[in-house]
Enzyme design. Sequence first.
Site, PDB file in Angstrom:
ATOM      1  CG  ASP A 125      -2.011   1.046   1.116  1.00  0.00           C
ATOM      2  OD1 ASP A 125      -3.014   0.778   0.451  1.00  0.00           O
ATOM      3  OD2 ASP A 125      -1.842   2.138   1.692  1.00  0.00           O
ATOM      4  CD  GLU A 127       0.128   6.304   2.460  1.00  0.00           C
ATOM      5  OE1 GLU A 127      -0.353   7.425   2.159  1.00  0.00           O
ATOM      6  OE2 GLU A 127      -0.580   5.305   2.684  1.00  0.00           O
ATOM      7  CG  ASP A 225      -1.764   0.823  -3.759  1.00  0.00           C
ATOM      8  OD1 ASP A 225      -0.995   1.479  -3.043  1.00  0.00           O
ATOM      9  OD2 ASP A 225      -2.956   0.636  -3.491  1.00  0.00           O
ATOM     10  CG  HIS A 284      -4.153   8.219   5.148  1.00  0.00           C
ATOM     11  ND1 HIS A 284      -4.632   7.730   3.956  1.00  0.00           N
ATOM     12  CD2 HIS A 284      -5.209   8.776   5.787  1.00  0.00           C
ATOM     13  CE1 HIS A 284      -5.924   7.995   3.868  1.00  0.00           C
ATOM     14  NE2 HIS A 284      -6.301   8.625   4.968  1.00  0.00           N
ATOM     15  CG  ASP A 289      -3.128   2.599   5.294  1.00  0.00           C
ATOM     16  OD1 ASP A 289      -3.660   2.720   6.421  1.00  0.00           O
ATOM     17  OD2 ASP A 289      -3.134   3.510   4.443  1.00  0.00           O
TER      18      ASP A 289
END
Length: 340
Positions: A125, A127, A225, A284, A289
Amino acid sequence: MEEHKENRPRAALNEALPPPPPAAACLPGKQHCRNNDQEANGKSLTSSSSDFSDPVYKEIAITNGYINRMTRDELRSKLAEFKLETRGVKDVLKKRLKNYYKKQKLMQKEPTDGDSYYDYICVVDFEATCEEGNPPEFIHEIIEFPVVLLNTHTLEIEDTFQQYVKPEINPKLSAFCISLTGITQDIVDKADTFPQVLQNVIEWMRQRELGTKYSYSMLTDGSWDMSKFLNIQCRISRIKYPTFAKRWINIRKSYGNFYKVPRNQTKLTIMLEKLGMNYDGRPHSGLDDSKNIARIAVRMLQDGCELRVNERMHAGQLVTVSSSAPLEGAPAPQMPRYRN
């Protein structure tokens, strides 16, 4: 709406549902349902489909009808009797009990092969850089690359990887991005650029013999993603899209299809809530996550869902993978070549 009451006595359901299985009925750590499409060490095997005219399927259908008419308390009581998880909304509990019963009946008919699934699932995941409102012209760059390694045999998180990434196009993070992700300017300033971090990820995966000794699949929370963030980042970094990330499990799609819920109920926090779990960590944070997504994956595997690759990249575009496609693990990771 008042729930429809079943006229037959509840004893009928007790007769229809099997008693708790003996210890030998399920191999240790192999609690989740498998089908006949087999994958071992990256090689795909397919066996003949089941004969749905068999009387066992009629028994399963009848019992499903009983289960549909059970109250939430009755469902929880029956699940507890079989030593199954009792948390979750009513639809989740029904699905859990139906899959347990179906698995027991089919195992009596024909024992399943315990080695017919991915050995590991790699949950990712990302960022990425962002601005408030995310203007359409803004270019997102990956600033955190986490991987959570989920062992599908033990159903436990076996290892994690996390590195931050230095953005190149917009090296200064917005105040909104810092507030949202908790990633500070100092963190990304000291980080490696994406090609080096990707090389570190690949080396980490190689050390764990993914794609060689052990079969595995990538898993994400949604399509973005891989199809957007990683795709864009590879173009920014002037490298080709990595082969090992071209196919993945979109857990939102898997969750919606398995529990029969609309797509707007498949956000991370909603999935956790419906399964009776709370978010653990900082929202986040890419690593937190990923860990929470892995918790959802574990619960789905325990409930009888076979998480399969359902999306892939082809010629730079997102494509859906059919659920009837052979189970296929990701290849051994290799560093992609630089673009000309």
